[in-house]
Write a protein that holds these residues in place. Structure first.
Motif, mmCIF file in Angstrom:
data_model
loop_
_atom_site.group_PDB
_atom_site.id
_atom_site.type_symbol
_atom_site.label_atom_id
_atom_site.label_comp_id
_atom_site.label_asym_id
_atom_site.label_seq_id
_atom_site.Cartn_x
_atom_site.Cartn_y
_atom_site.Cartn_z
ATOM 1 N N PHE A 1 0.625 -1.425 -0.037
ATOM 2 C CA PHE A 1 0.204 -0.215 -0.245
ATOM 3 C C PHE A 1 1.032 1.326 0.325
ATOM 4 C CE2 PHE A 1 -2.507 3.283 2.269
ATOM 5 C CZ PHE A 1 -3.566 3.220 1.641
ATOM 6 N N GLU A 2 1.676 1.437 0.792
ATOM 7 C CA GLU A 2 2.610 2.510 0.786
ATOM 8 C C GLU A 2 3.856 2.583 -0.700
ATOM 9 O OE1 GLU A 2 4.586 5.382 2.847
ATOM 10 O OE2 GLU A 2 3.764 4.333 3.821
ATOM 11 N N GLU A 3 3.945 1.950 -1.149
ATOM 12 C CA GLU A 3 4.838 1.794 -2.696
ATOM 13 C C GLU A 3 3.755 1.544 -4.001
ATOM 14 O OE1 GLU A 3 7.877 -0.685 -2.506
ATOM 15 O OE2 GLU A 3 9.065 0.242 -1.076
ATOM 16 N N ALA A 4 2.621 1.679 -3.970
ATOM 17 C CA ALA A 4 1.209 1.961 -4.818
ATOM 18 C C ALA A 4 1.110 2.948 -4.938
ATOM 19 C CB ALA A 4 -0.049 1.255 -4.005
ATOM 20 N N LEU A 5 1.487 2.946 -6.627
ATOM 21 C CA LEU A 5 1.149 4.201 -7.449
ATOM 22 C C LEU A 5 0.379 4.764 -7.237
ATOM 23 C CD1 LEU A 5 2.934 4.974 -9.609
ATOM 24 C CD2 LEU A 5 0.788 4.203 -11.446
ATOM 25 N N ASN A 6 0.506 6.329 -7.151
ATOM 26 C CA ASN A 6 -0.524 7.270 -6.173
ATOM 27 C C ASN A 6 -1.296 7.781 -7.741
ATOM 28 O OD1 ASN A 6 -1.987 9.323 -5.385
ATOM 29 N ND2 ASN A 6 -0.237 9.598 -3.318
ATOM 30 N N LEU A 7 -2.664 7.364 -7.653
ATOM 31 C CA LEU A 7 -2.960 7.713 -9.000
ATOM 32 C C LEU A 7 -3.210 9.359 -9.032
ATOM 33 C CD1 LEU A 7 -5.390 5.926 -10.189
ATOM 34 C CD2 LEU A 7 -3.088 5.176 -10.526
ATOM 35 N N GLU A 8 -3.753 9.922 -7.624
ATOM 36 C CA GLU A 8 -3.592 12.059 -7.428
ATOM 37 C C GLU A 8 -2.834 12.317 -7.996
ATOM 38 O OE1 GLU A 8 -4.075 12.260 -3.001
ATOM 39 O OE2 GLU A 8 -5.605 10.885 -3.103
ATOM 40 N N ASP A 9 -1.207 11.979 -8.187
ATOM 41 C CA ASP A 9 -0.028 12.758 -8.502
ATOM 42 C C ASP A 9 -0.425 12.489 -9.918
ATOM 43 O OD1 ASP A 9 0.303 13.151 -5.658
ATOM 44 O OD2 ASP A 9 2.334 11.046 -5.885
ATOM 45 N N SER B 1 -3.486 12.109 -11.707
ATOM 46 C CA SER B 1 -4.788 12.350 -12.706
ATOM 47 C C SER B 1 -4.998 12.745 -14.030
ATOM 48 C CB SER B 1 -5.215 12.638 -11.275
ATOM 49 O OG SER B 1 -4.848 13.809 -10.844
#
Length: 646
Positions: free
Chosen positions: A375-383, A385
């Protein structure tokens, strides 16, 4: 060093200027680090070819392929000719043999060529080339000649030769990068009522087992004495301690997921065991073997299987790949004979290195399969979008309901690229990346004649198109590489002489959301060169200035890069063939060519995806358009008035 090596430097001479020598020493350490860190940068990076590799490649080509591949043969000859003319160690020590090799190369005298190479290889393997390169380096640095461009270039070339020799010896770049600083390390001592410990990164030859626990203080005393009495020359010569290091028999301990049982089974060089049946660490107390199991669960079962893998050890990271390859071979064998309900996985985040019952190294990091780490290293889609709107455009062209033959092949290429990213073994990565590329060239119609001519094969077409893909980015990457080098220096406060106003003007400091323009940085290079004190960086600035101000220089550099990329693809294809047909290849260099094919294949796929989203054409047409853009760029550069940034 070998008996054939002679040192000619007397550092006790009273007339040596130690300030000049120290300036060159510090430059060498910095350059060693920089060459390795920038390995993948085509403009400043490390070249992984050398006379030693050339000789090995010729031997393999003759013994495995009867020296029949014309492209490989031409590549080898060009390298051979260059080393005969330019490599000082070759000219001074192997000149006669290399000239004989060159004279025989375009004949049918394959047996003579092979025996000549084997004779040279024996000397290279014995360390003669390494010794002579190190001798040159010491003579160069430990002299009163001030640091100048000629010395800068010589240090780069010699360092590169030594780095490649270390790779051939079995070290990895992650370890090699530390060698230059390690040989100039001091020692650290901690002494109190309960603990006395001395440590150093200097590669001394003092062995703990020669003293034992009872004489630990004597062992530490000897280390301190050894380090205190080191001279500049003996520190440089300590690179030989790495090169000639005697490999130790050790065991790497890993937890294997998917196996269980109260067992002690030996399969080849791997022992599969549970701690109720055996221990490799001779310690009655809680040991790192227990810690390995505790990392899986606090209430670990004693039937969890640990794999102890025997390897000939150099350093933890350098020997890790040997241990993993050996263990994976055994797990493949198990999977071949027995049906497994769960995947057999090796937890590489935690392992222990054991020698003679004593832990000598261990690595502990969070398992990436841990749900919290995932979860910590998951791709952050907010960055991302905003950029996902582009992916939506790309996905339309890959939609099953509208899938054309071209898009189907592009989709397959993406699939194989993804498989390469997910696999662990380097040879699997190489093959999957290559399959991704080849999928793109199973075209609707033959375009070789359009781009080359009928005398060329698919590999030549692949070379030409990857060059076309890369050059479009390289023309700007040449400047961005220098920009990012300075950005790193500014962020780490390593250029305090550059004023805030200048840094802002050069776009090296920007506001959040502010767009960065390369041409602003390029416009500041003349001023930056006057402020720069590092000769190597000055040279880089001059090269970039010339590249963007003189179209003839731009064309020359792009032509050099074109040949370099084609050579890379040729060697990658050769690795592919050796893996598929011969199952024999150079493990030392394979990971670095995998890095290259990852870059080339990824760039090409992304460019074709982008083109497909913009305009619906056949894959053949898109590939031709890549070639056309490259030809247009080169044609424009022939016009001396053409400006890149306009």
């Amino acid at each position: 060093m070998t008996e054939n090596s002679k040192q000619t430097v007397d550092l006790n001479q009273a007339n040596l200027d130690l300030d000049i020598i120290d300036e060159k020493r510090q430059f060498w350490i910095s350059q060693w680090d920089s060459q390795i860190k920038n390995y993948l940068k085509r403009t400043y990076g490390l070249s992984l070819y050398s006379p030693h590799i050339l000789i090995d490649d010729i031997v393999t080509e003759i013994t495995e392929n009867q020296f029949k591949n014309a492209d490989n043969k031409k590549y080898f000859y060009d390298k051979l000719d260059r080393y005969c003319k330019e490599d000082r160690v070759i000219k001074d020590n192997f000149g006669a043999l290399f000239k004989l090799l060159r004279a025989s190369f375009h004949t049918e005298k394959n047996n003579l060529i092979l025996e000549t190479c084997l004779h040279i290889k024996k000397q290279f393997d014995a360390g003669i080339y390494f010794d002579k390169s190190l001798e040159l380096l010491i003579n160069l640095i430990c002299s009163n000649t001030k640091l100048n461009i000629e010395i800068v270039n010589s240090i780069k070339i010699i360092s590169q030769s030594i780095i490649v020799e270390m790779l051939k010896r079995g070290y990895v770049l992650e370890d090699i990068i530390n060698f230059a600083s390690n040989i100039f390390d001091t020692y650290r001592e901690r002494k109190d009522i309960s603990l006395h410990h001395v440590s150093t990164k200097f590669p001394h030859k003092i062995k703990f087992e020669d003293y034992g626990v009872a004489n630990r203080d004597e062992y530490y005393k000897e280390i301190k004495s050894n380090v205190k009495n080191l001279t500049l020359e003996t520190r440089f010569l300590a690179l030989s301690n790495y090169f000639y290091k005697e490999r130790q028999k050790v065991h790497y301990l890993f937890v294997v997921e998917g196996l269980k049982g109260s067992v002690n089974i030996e399969v080849g060089k791997v022992t599969l065991y549970s701690i109720d049946q055996r221990r490799f660490i001779n310690n009655d107390r809680y040991s790192e073997e227990d810690a390995l199991l505790m990392s899986k669960s606090k209430n670990y079962s004693k039937s969890v299987v640990i794999a102890a893998v025997e390897v000939e050890y150099l350093l933890p990271k350098s020997s890790l790949i040997d241990a993993l390859n050996t263990l994976e071979d055994i797990l493949d064998l198990i999977s071949c004979h027995y049906k497994t309900k769960t995947t057999l996985d090796i937890d590489t985040t935690k392992y222990v290195v054991v020698e003679n019952g004593r832990s000598i190294n261990s690595t502990w990091s969070r398992n990436k399969n841990d749900k919290f780490i995932k979860f910590e290293e998951a791709l952050n889609l907010e960055d991302l979008s905003q950029k996902f709107t582009e992916l939506n455009d790309y996905s339309v062209s890959l939609n099953k309901s509208t899938l054309t033959i071209s898009n189907s092949r592009l989709k397959n290429a993406i699939h194989w690229f993804s498989k390469a990213e997910q696999t662990l073994r380097q040879e699997d990565k190489m093959l999957n990346y290559w399959i991704a590329i080849e999928n793109l060239f199973n075209l609707e119609f033959d375009i070789k004649n359009d781009i080359l001519n009928k005398n060329y094969s698919k590999i030549h077409l692949i070379q030409e198109i990857i060059v076309s893909s890369e050059l479009q980015g390289l023309i700007f990457q040449y400047g961005w590489d220098l920009y990012h080098s300075y950005l790193h220096l500014i962020i780490n406060d390593l250029r305090p002489n550059l004023s805030t106003d200048f840094v802002k003007k050069a776009n090296l400091i920007s506001e959040t959301g502010e767009r960065i323009y390369l041409n602003k940085f390029i416009d500041c290079l003349s001023e930056l060169k006057d402020l720069e004190r590092d000769l190597s960086m000055k040279q880089d600035i001059e090269n970039v200035q010339d590249f963007y101000s003189n179209n003839m220089t731009t064309l020359r550099v792009l032509n050099e890069q074109t040949q370099g990329i084609k050579d890379d693809i040729l060697m990658i294809y050769r690795f592919r063939n050796l893996i598929v047909h011969n199952a024999h290849f150079d493990n030392a260099l394979l990971p670095y060519y995998v890095w290259k094919i990852q870059k080339y294949s990824g760039n090409l796929i992304r460019k074709l995806i982008q083109q497909s989203a913009v305009e619906e054409k056949t894959l053949s047409a898109h590939i031709i358009n890549l070639f056309l853009k490259k030809q247009e760029l080169l044609g424009n550069l022939e016009n001396k008035d053409f400006q890149i940034f306009k």
